[in-house]
Write a protein that holds these residues in place. Sequence first.
Motif, PDB file in Angstrom:
ATOM      1  N   PRO A 120     -11.456  13.479  -2.585  1.00  0.00           N
ATOM      2  CA  PRO A 120     -12.791  14.043  -2.829  1.00  0.00           C
ATOM      3  C   PRO A 120     -13.891  12.989  -2.747  1.00  0.00           C
ATOM      4  N   TRP A 121     -13.583  11.743  -3.044  1.00  0.00           N
ATOM      5  CA  TRP A 121     -14.607  10.709  -3.056  1.00  0.00           C
ATOM      6  C   TRP A 121     -14.734   9.973  -1.727  1.00  0.00           C
ATOM      7  N   GLY A 122     -13.836  10.238  -0.791  1.00  0.00           N
ATOM      8  CA  GLY A 122     -13.860   9.540   0.493  1.00  0.00           C
ATOM      9  C   GLY A 122     -14.714  10.265   1.512  1.00  0.00           C
ATOM     10  N   PRO A 123     -14.842   9.670   2.691  1.00  0.00           N
ATOM     11  CA  PRO A 123     -15.621  10.300   3.753  1.00  0.00           C
ATOM     12  C   PRO A 123     -14.907  11.541   4.292  1.00  0.00           C
ATOM     13  N   PRO A 124     -15.652  12.478   4.848  1.00  0.00           N
ATOM     14  CA  PRO A 124     -15.010  13.669   5.420  1.00  0.00           C
ATOM     15  C   PRO A 124     -14.180  13.295   6.642  1.00  0.00           C
ATOM     16  N   GLY A 125     -13.178  14.084   6.904  1.00  0.00           N
ATOM     17  CA  GLY A 125     -12.311  13.834   8.051  1.00  0.00           C
ATOM     18  C   GLY A 125     -12.997  14.121   9.351  1.00  0.00           C
ATOM     19  N   PRO A 126     -12.335  13.773  10.457  1.00  0.00           N
ATOM     20  CA  PRO A 126     -12.944  13.990  11.789  1.00  0.00           C
ATOM     21  C   PRO A 126     -13.072  15.441  12.136  1.00  0.00           C
ATOM     22  N   ASN A 131       6.824   0.634  10.073  1.00  0.00           N
ATOM     23  CA  ASN A 131       5.792   0.424   9.073  1.00  0.00           C
ATOM     24  C   ASN A 131       4.568   1.267   9.404  1.00  0.00           C
ATOM     25  N   ILE A 132       4.700   2.569   9.310  1.00  0.00           N
ATOM     26  CA  ILE A 132       3.599   3.478   9.615  1.00  0.00           C
ATOM     27  C   ILE A 132       2.704   3.544   8.384  1.00  0.00           C
ATOM     28  N   ALA A 133       1.450   3.197   8.580  1.00  0.00           N
ATOM     29  CA  ALA A 133       0.499   3.120   7.467  1.00  0.00           C
ATOM     30  C   ALA A 133      -0.574   4.202   7.594  1.00  0.00           C
ATOM     31  N   PRO A 134      -1.249   4.515   6.496  1.00  0.00           N
ATOM     32  CA  PRO A 134      -2.362   5.465   6.566  1.00  0.00           C
ATOM     33  C   PRO A 134      -3.380   5.042   7.622  1.00  0.00           C
ATOM     34  N   THR A 135      -3.981   6.018   8.258  1.00  0.00           N
ATOM     35  CA  THR A 135      -4.963   5.945   9.352  1.00  0.00           C
ATOM     36  C   THR A 135      -4.316   5.781  10.724  1.00  0.00           C
ATOM     37  N   GLN A 136      -3.013   5.563  10.819  1.00  0.00           N
ATOM     38  CA  GLN A 136      -2.357   5.449  12.121  1.00  0.00           C
ATOM     39  C   GLN A 136      -1.952   6.823  12.643  1.00  0.00           C
ATOM     40  N   GLN A 137      -1.843   6.935  13.960  1.00  0.00           N
ATOM     41  CA  GLN A 137      -1.368   8.162  14.584  1.00  0.00           C
ATOM     42  C   GLN A 137       0.145   8.237  14.422  1.00  0.00           C
ATOM     43  N   VAL A 138       0.650   9.438  14.133  1.00  0.00           N
ATOM     44  CA  VAL A 138       2.082   9.608  13.937  1.00  0.00           C
ATOM     45  C   VAL A 138       2.520  10.919  14.587  1.00  0.00           C
ATOM     46  N   MET A 182       0.842  -1.177   0.000  1.00  0.00           N
ATOM     47  CA  MET A 182       0.000   0.000   0.000  1.00  0.00           C
ATOM     48  C   MET A 182       0.886   1.239   0.000  1.00  0.00           C
ATOM     49  N   CYS A 183       0.531   2.216  -0.771  1.00  0.00           N
ATOM     50  CA  CYS A 183       1.337   3.444  -0.835  1.00  0.00           C
ATOM     51  C   CYS A 183       1.086   4.295   0.406  1.00  0.00           C
ATOM     52  N   GLY A 184       1.966   5.193   0.677  1.00  0.00           N
ATOM     53  CA  GLY A 184       1.801   6.108   1.786  1.00  0.00           C
ATOM     54  C   GLY A 184       2.403   5.636   3.090  1.00  0.00           C
ATOM     55  N   ARG A 185       3.122   4.556   3.098  1.00  0.00           N
ATOM     56  CA  ARG A 185       3.758   4.076   4.321  1.00  0.00           C
ATOM     57  C   ARG A 185       5.149   4.703   4.466  1.00  0.00           C
ATOM     58  N   PHE A 186       5.575   4.863   5.701  1.00  0.00           N
ATOM     59  CA  PHE A 186       6.916   5.386   5.922  1.00  0.00           C
ATOM     60  C   PHE A 186       7.450   4.895   7.248  1.00  0.00           C
ATOM     61  N   ALA A 244       2.985  16.938  18.156  1.00  0.00           N
ATOM     62  CA  ALA A 244       1.615  16.449  18.325  1.00  0.00           C
ATOM     63  C   ALA A 244       1.463  15.121  17.603  1.00  0.00           C
ATOM     64  N   ARG A 245       0.439  14.405  17.956  1.00  0.00           N
ATOM     65  CA  ARG A 245       0.111  13.168  17.249  1.00  0.00           C
ATOM     66  C   ARG A 245      -1.079  13.459  16.348  1.00  0.00           C
ATOM     67  N   LEU A 246      -0.924  13.144  15.078  1.00  0.00           N
ATOM     68  CA  LEU A 246      -1.976  13.359  14.098  1.00  0.00           C
ATOM     69  C   LEU A 246      -2.213  12.076  13.317  1.00  0.00           C
ATOM     70  N   ARG A 247      -3.380  12.003  12.717  1.00  0.00           N
ATOM     71  CA  ARG A 247      -3.715  10.840  11.892  1.00  0.00           C
ATOM     72  C   ARG A 247      -3.060  10.992  10.529  1.00  0.00           C
ATOM     73  N   TRP A 248      -2.301   9.994  10.131  1.00  0.00           N
ATOM     74  CA  TRP A 248      -1.600   9.996   8.849  1.00  0.00           C
ATOM     75  C   TRP A 248      -2.541   9.484   7.777  1.00  0.00           C
TER      76      TRP A 248
END
Length: 66
Positions: A60-66, A31-38, A1-5, A51-55
């Motif tokens: 545009p087609w996904g659900p709105p953020g928190p 292995n930090i993946a999307p939706t995890q806190q970073v 999956m893309c977006g990992r770091f 701070a810890r934020l959601r990565w």
Amino acid sequence: MCGRFTLYKTGQEIAAPFGLAEEPQAAPRYNIAPTQQVLVVRREDGRRPAARLRWGMATPWGPPGP
């Protein structure tokens, strides 16, 4: 999956170059993946708080953020 770091620095190693007043709680993560806190360092009113934020990516087609 893309977006990992990887975050391979400790809280102490992150605090020093950014001049953070407090050492953040951080441990290496390989292995930090999307939706995890970073851990991130931001600039706010001339300060640099950690701070810890959601990565992830907002689409545009996904659900709105928190």
